[in-house]
Design a protein around this motif. Structure first.
Motif, short mmCIF file in Angstrom:
data_model
loop_
_atom_site.label_atom_id
_atom_site.label_comp_id
_atom_site.label_asym_id
_atom_site.label_seq_id
_atom_site.Cartn_x
_atom_site.Cartn_y
_atom_site.Cartn_z
N LEU A 292 0.84 -1.20 0.00
CA LEU A 292 0.00 0.00 0.00
C LEU A 292 0.87 1.25 0.00
CD1 LEU A 292 -2.86 -0.92 2.50
CD2 LEU A 292 -3.06 -0.59 0.03
N ARG A 293 0.45 2.24 -0.77
CA ARG A 293 1.12 3.54 -0.94
C ARG A 293 2.28 3.49 -1.92
NH1 ARG A 293 -2.30 7.09 0.28
NH2 ARG A 293 -0.64 8.65 0.62
N ASP A 294 2.64 2.31 -2.45
CA ASP A 294 3.65 2.24 -3.49
C ASP A 294 3.11 2.87 -4.76
OD1 ASP A 294 5.31 0.93 -1.78
OD2 ASP A 294 5.33 -0.97 -2.85
N THR A 295 4.03 3.30 -5.63
CA THR A 295 3.63 3.89 -6.90
C THR A 295 3.94 2.96 -8.07
OG1 THR A 295 5.74 5.07 -7.21
CG2 THR A 295 3.96 6.24 -6.06
N VAL A 296 3.09 3.06 -9.09
CA VAL A 296 3.26 2.32 -10.34
C VAL A 296 3.26 3.33 -11.47
CG1 VAL A 296 2.23 0.64 -11.92
CG2 VAL A 296 2.11 0.26 -9.45
N GLY A 297 4.30 3.28 -12.30
CA GLY A 297 4.41 4.21 -13.42
C GLY A 297 4.26 3.51 -14.75
#
Length: 235
Positions: free
Chosen positions: A217-222
């Motif tokens: 949770l709170r990780d980013t995906v680009g």
């Protein structure tokens, strides 16, 4: 009871889960071994998992097309829960059943045991319910932080959600996103993965380009010019 399992995510035996044991090696192959996979790109005896010095280790057995773990070719590597193993066209996931079944009871831990298989039986096993069912009450989404869809939250479906250019469960309005760019796979509260689908511009996890990676949770995906954050949502 076994705690660490290999689950077949794709291929001829999708849905099968097999236990890893400390006192026995597990050989994976097309015509020989404990887990036989009907995949022409898999060698007769392709690789094996052994318990060594307190850890499970995967060893390639000189296969023609190699063995990949988390997107890298390997010869001898320690397996940890969350690792993705690729042999031929078949993908397998290493998971810790104990950590994923606390709320479901021990009866859900075993889906298919090797010692129950008939070595002479080539009939695929019957369909089974998922060992790693999404936890009841857990709702996840991707909130767009940057890009044309900024501030939009896309809910993620149980199992697999596709990220693509104007299509899929996460349809981004972004010219640099491939039509089928990536997927987010949910197997349990702590078993969420992003996997690139051979996109042109790559998929990024917390700013690092990846083939497959475990999300928190709170990780980013680009993807392309879009940056999204994994969040918990209201149903």
């Amino acid at each position: 009871m076994a705690r660490i399992f290999l689950r077949v995510l794709s291929g001829s035996r999708q849905g099968t889960s097999v236990p890893l044991r400390e006192d026995e090696s597990l050989v994976i192959g097309r015509v020989r071994g404990d887990l036989r996979l009907d995949d022409p790109l898999i060698s007769g005896a392709h690789c094996r998992v052994v318990f060594r010095n307190g850890r499970y280790v995967l060893q390639d057995l000189g296969s023609t097309n190699g063995t990949m773990v988390d997107g890298r070719p390997v010869q001898d590597v320690v397996l940890r829960p969350g690792a993705e193993v690729v042999v031929g066209n078949t993908r397998l996931l290493v998971f810790d059943a104990e950590s994923e079944t606390d709320e479901e009871g021990p009866g859900d831990a075993v889906a298919w045991l090797l010692d129950e298989e008939d070595p002479a039986d080539d009939v695929p096993p019957p369909a089974m319910s998922s060992v790693l069912r999404p936890v009841e009450g857990l709702a996840l989404g991707l909130r767009v932080l940057a890009g044309a869809d900024r501030n939009v939250t896309f809910p993620l479906t149980a199992g697999t959600s596709t990220v693509g250019r104007s299509q899929g469960e996460v349809p981004l309005v972004d010219a640099e996103v491939s039509r089928k760019h990536a997927v987010v796979e949910i197997f349990g509260r702590s078993m969420v993965f992003v996997r690139d689908l051979g996109s042109t511009n790559g998929t990024y996890h917390n700013g690092r380009r990846v083939q497959v990676s475990q999300l928190s949770l709170r990780d980013t995906v680009g993807c392309g010019k879009s940056v999204m954050r994994l969040i918990e949502t209201d149903r």
